[in-house]
Design an enzyme around this catalytic site. Structure first.
Site, short mmCIF file in Angstrom:
data_model
loop_
_atom_site.label_atom_id
_atom_site.label_comp_id
_atom_site.label_asym_id
_atom_site.label_seq_id
_atom_site.Cartn_x
_atom_site.Cartn_y
_atom_site.Cartn_z
N GLU A 1 1.84 31.80 -6.67
CA GLU A 1 1.88 33.07 -5.98
C GLU A 1 3.18 33.22 -5.20
O GLU A 1 3.82 32.24 -4.82
CB GLU A 1 0.69 33.24 -5.06
CG GLU A 1 0.57 32.15 -4.05
CD GLU A 1 -0.85 32.04 -3.53
OE1 GLU A 1 -1.72 32.80 -3.97
OE2 GLU A 1 -1.05 31.17 -2.68
N CYS B 1 8.51 35.10 -0.07
CA CYS B 1 8.06 33.72 0.11
C CYS B 1 7.77 33.14 -1.29
O CYS B 1 6.89 33.60 -1.99
CB CYS B 1 6.81 33.72 0.98
SG CYS B 1 6.13 32.10 1.23
N CYS C 1 0.63 20.57 -4.31
CA CYS C 1 1.57 19.80 -3.50
C CYS C 1 1.01 18.40 -3.33
O CYS C 1 -0.19 18.22 -3.14
CB CYS C 1 1.77 20.46 -2.15
SG CYS C 1 2.96 19.56 -1.12
N CYS D 1 -0.87 17.58 3.47
CA CYS D 1 -1.05 17.85 4.90
C CYS D 1 -2.49 18.32 5.10
O CYS D 1 -3.02 19.11 4.31
CB CYS D 1 -0.07 18.92 5.37
SG CYS D 1 1.64 18.41 5.11
N CYS E 1 -3.58 22.22 5.05
CA CYS E 1 -2.90 23.15 4.13
C CYS E 1 -3.66 23.34 2.83
O CYS E 1 -4.08 22.37 2.19
CB CYS E 1 -1.49 22.62 3.85
SG CYS E 1 -0.60 23.56 2.60
N GLY F 1 3.87 24.23 -2.51
CA GLY F 1 4.70 23.11 -2.91
C GLY F 1 5.72 22.67 -1.88
O GLY F 1 5.94 23.34 -0.87
N SER G 1 12.12 25.31 3.39
CA SER G 1 11.20 24.72 4.36
C SER G 1 10.69 23.39 3.82
O SER G 1 10.31 23.29 2.66
CB SER G 1 10.02 25.66 4.59
OG SER G 1 9.07 25.07 5.44
N SER H 1 8.80 21.81 8.92
CA SER H 1 7.40 21.90 9.33
C SER H 1 7.12 20.72 10.24
O SER H 1 6.83 19.63 9.76
CB SER H 1 6.49 21.87 8.10
OG SER H 1 6.69 23.03 7.33
N LEU H 2 7.21 20.95 11.54
CA LEU H 2 7.10 19.83 12.47
C LEU H 2 5.63 19.60 12.86
O LEU H 2 5.08 18.54 12.63
CB LEU H 2 7.97 20.11 13.71
CG LEU H 2 8.25 18.88 14.56
CD1 LEU H 2 9.09 17.87 13.80
CD2 LEU H 2 8.94 19.25 15.87
N HIS H 3 5.02 20.61 13.46
CA HIS H 3 3.57 20.62 13.72
C HIS H 3 3.06 19.52 14.64
O HIS H 3 1.85 19.37 14.80
CB HIS H 3 2.76 20.60 12.42
CG HIS H 3 3.19 21.64 11.42
ND1 HIS H 3 3.74 22.84 11.77
CD2 HIS H 3 3.13 21.65 10.05
CE1 HIS H 3 4.02 23.54 10.68
NE2 HIS H 3 3.65 22.84 9.64
N CYS I 1 -0.54 30.09 2.41
CA CYS I 1 -0.10 30.11 1.03
C CYS I 1 -0.97 29.18 0.19
O CYS I 1 -1.42 28.16 0.65
CB CYS I 1 1.34 29.65 0.94
SG CYS I 1 2.47 30.81 1.68
N1 SAH Z 1 6.03 22.23 1.78
C1 SAH Z 1 6.90 22.97 2.60
C2 SAH Z 1 6.92 24.46 2.32
C3 SAH Z 1 5.61 25.11 2.01
S1 SAH Z 1 4.45 25.26 3.33
C4 SAH Z 1 6.59 22.71 4.06
O1 SAH Z 1 5.59 22.10 4.35
O2 SAH Z 1 7.40 23.11 4.88
C5 SAH Z 1 5.13 26.59 4.28
C6 SAH Z 1 4.66 26.61 5.71
O3 SAH Z 1 3.29 27.05 5.81
C7 SAH Z 1 4.72 25.23 6.37
O4 SAH Z 1 5.29 25.32 7.66
C8 SAH Z 1 3.26 24.88 6.43
O5 SAH Z 1 3.03 23.90 7.38
C9 SAH Z 1 2.62 26.22 6.72
N2 SAH Z 1 1.17 26.25 6.53
C10 SAH Z 1 0.44 25.57 5.64
N3 SAH Z 1 -0.87 25.85 5.78
C11 SAH Z 1 -0.96 26.74 6.79
C12 SAH Z 1 -2.05 27.42 7.43
N4 SAH Z 1 -3.29 27.24 7.02
N5 SAH Z 1 -1.77 28.24 8.45
C13 SAH Z 1 -0.50 28.45 8.85
N6 SAH Z 1 0.56 27.87 8.29
C14 SAH Z 1 0.34 27.01 7.27
FE1 SF4 Z 2 2.65 20.46 0.94
FE2 SF4 Z 2 3.96 21.88 2.80
FE3 SF4 Z 2 1.29 22.17 2.43
FE4 SF4 Z 2 2.22 19.93 3.50
S1 SF4 Z 2 2.37 22.01 4.38
S2 SF4 Z 2 0.66 20.07 1.88
S3 SF4 Z 2 4.14 19.66 2.39
S4 SF4 Z 2 2.89 22.69 0.99
#
Ligand code: SAH
Ligand code: SF4
Length: 356
Positions: free
Chosen positions: A92, A113, A120, A124, A127, A167, A199, A222-224, A341
């Site tokens: 998507e 986006c 992936c 995480c 996600c 991804g 990212s 993506s620090l979190h 996503c």
């Molecule tokens: N894999 C890469 C890029 C794809 S994820 C990465 O992790 O950076 C893109 C962004 O969406 C990342 O910052 C990810 O942490 C965030 N994301 C994933 N799941 C999410 C959710 N449920 N709510 C908000 N952001 C989310």
């Molecule tokens: Fe993969 Fe990014 Fe999702 Fe982590 S946040 S599972 S690296 S897509």
């Protein structure tokens, strides 16, 4: 295997093919213009090419790698496009009309986006993309083709790109760089590298490789979690590259690039939203001159995580701002369509029995 897609050919690869086919080199420019500028829907529509060359192209290539199956949303809001790939998998792509000025863009612009893999492997915990595991890398035609398809489907020009779809783009670096060449190149899409943001969840060696890339691509991390203890609870990638390694790589990035890094920070209730995290996050951001993008968590079906109350999200942002850090927070609930996503594709693939 299906025929390769024309949208995946970099100019040098196309030139080599033409040479092998005994065709003059100037045809490369014509073909690329038909594909990327005039955005034709068939090889036969390339009317200034001799019929024999069109036939050779048709025998050797498909025009595109993506079959559009579905659009959700409306022209004045976020639109989400679902594409089917040759092996029946789905990806998507999300077009966000007035994105906030996070990645150096004006707010009246369109940001796309883009996905870089099917699924992936980084898993995480919060996600949707990580939920069903990893299927495969997208090739350059599938990555760059998302931009072309979005422009074709909407008739609008995409102003900026974020590699924040499904991804981990830096785990697919070779194809990503080919796609970036197609997206930024003059005979192809010609979008400025400064309007592209990659990212990553923090793949240290690849961050260093991308830092050495000559184009001024932007980086979002993506620090979190502002401490190892918090980050390792939710991001398995952390086992391999803890914060000290990650920030060393970001220092290296800053020594090579002029654009500010963005630190992405999802706010998940009770997991990473304590004010001590905000204080430490501010310290990290100031040290590497980064801005911070706070994202209240979008709930994912099947996962128990929640977003904190709006008032708490604002207070978290205020800690950063009082520490002198540029921090943005979007509170509107774009939930089902905007972020998170990977979910539309998961629904489609589970309907078709493609998931384990
Ligand atoms: N894999 C890469 C890029 C794809 S994820 C990465 O992790 O950076 C893109 C962004 O969406 C990342 O910052 C990810 O942490 C965030 N994301 C994933 N799941 C999410 C959710 N449920 N709510 C908000 N952001 C989310
Ligand atoms: Fe993969 Fe990014 Fe999702 Fe982590 S946040 S599972 S690296 S897509």
């Amino acid at each position: 295997m299906p025929l390769p897609a024309l949208t995946g050919l970099t100019p040098d690869v196309l030139a080599a093919w033409l040479k092998d086919a005994g065709e003059p080199s100037f045809r490369a420019g014509q073909i690329l213009a038909w594909v990327w500028k005039k955005k034709v829907r068939s090889i036969d529509a390339m009317t200034n090419l001799p019929v024999a060359l069109r036939a050779k192209l048709t025998d050797s290539f498909r025009l595109t790698a993506l079959e559009h199956t579905h659009t959700r949303g409306s022209p004045d809001s976020t639109r989400k496009f679902l594409f089917r790939l040759h092996d029946g998998r789905y990806i998507e792509t999300v077009l966000i009309p007035a994105s906030p000025a996070l990645y150096g863009e004006r707010s009246d612009r369109r940001t796309l986006c883009v996905s870089s893999q099917v699924g992936c492997a980084f898993g995480c915990k919060f996600c949707a993309s990580g939920l069903a595991g990893f299927s495969r890398n997208l090739d350059a035609a599938e990555i760059a083709g998302q931009v072309l398809a979005a422009e074709q489907l909407t008739g609008e020009r995409v102003d900026s790109l974020v590699f924040m779809g499904m991804g981990e783009p830096l785990a697919n670096l070779t194809n990503l760089l080919d796609a970036i060449q197609l997206i930024t190149g003059e005979p192809t899409l010609h979008l400025g590298a400064r309007h592209l943001t990659v990212s990553t969840s923090g793949l240290v060696p690849q961050i260093r490789l991308l830092a050495d890339h000559p184009q001024q691509i932007r980086l979002a991390i993506s620090l979190h979690g502002a401490t190892d203890a918090v980050r390792q609870q939710i991001m398995p990638v952390h086992q391999k590259w803890p914060l000290a390694d990650l920030f060393n790589a970001l220092d290296f990035w800053n020594s090579k690039k002029s654009q500010q890094i963005t630190l992405e920070y999802i706010l998940i209730e009770g997991v990473n939203d304590a004010f001590e995290q905000a204080t430490l996050l501010a310290r990290h951001a100031r040290r590497i001159h980064a801005k911070v993008n706070l994202i209240p968590y979008n709930t994912v079906q099947g996962l128990e995580w929640q977003r904190p109350p709006d008032s708490h999200c604002r207070a978290f942002r205020d800690v950063l701002q009082h520490a002198g850090v540029t921090a943005t927070l979007r509170l509107e609930k774009g939930g089902d369509i905007d972020a998170a996503c990977g979910q539309l594709r998961l629904q489609q693939e589970s309907r078709e029995g493609l998931l384990p």
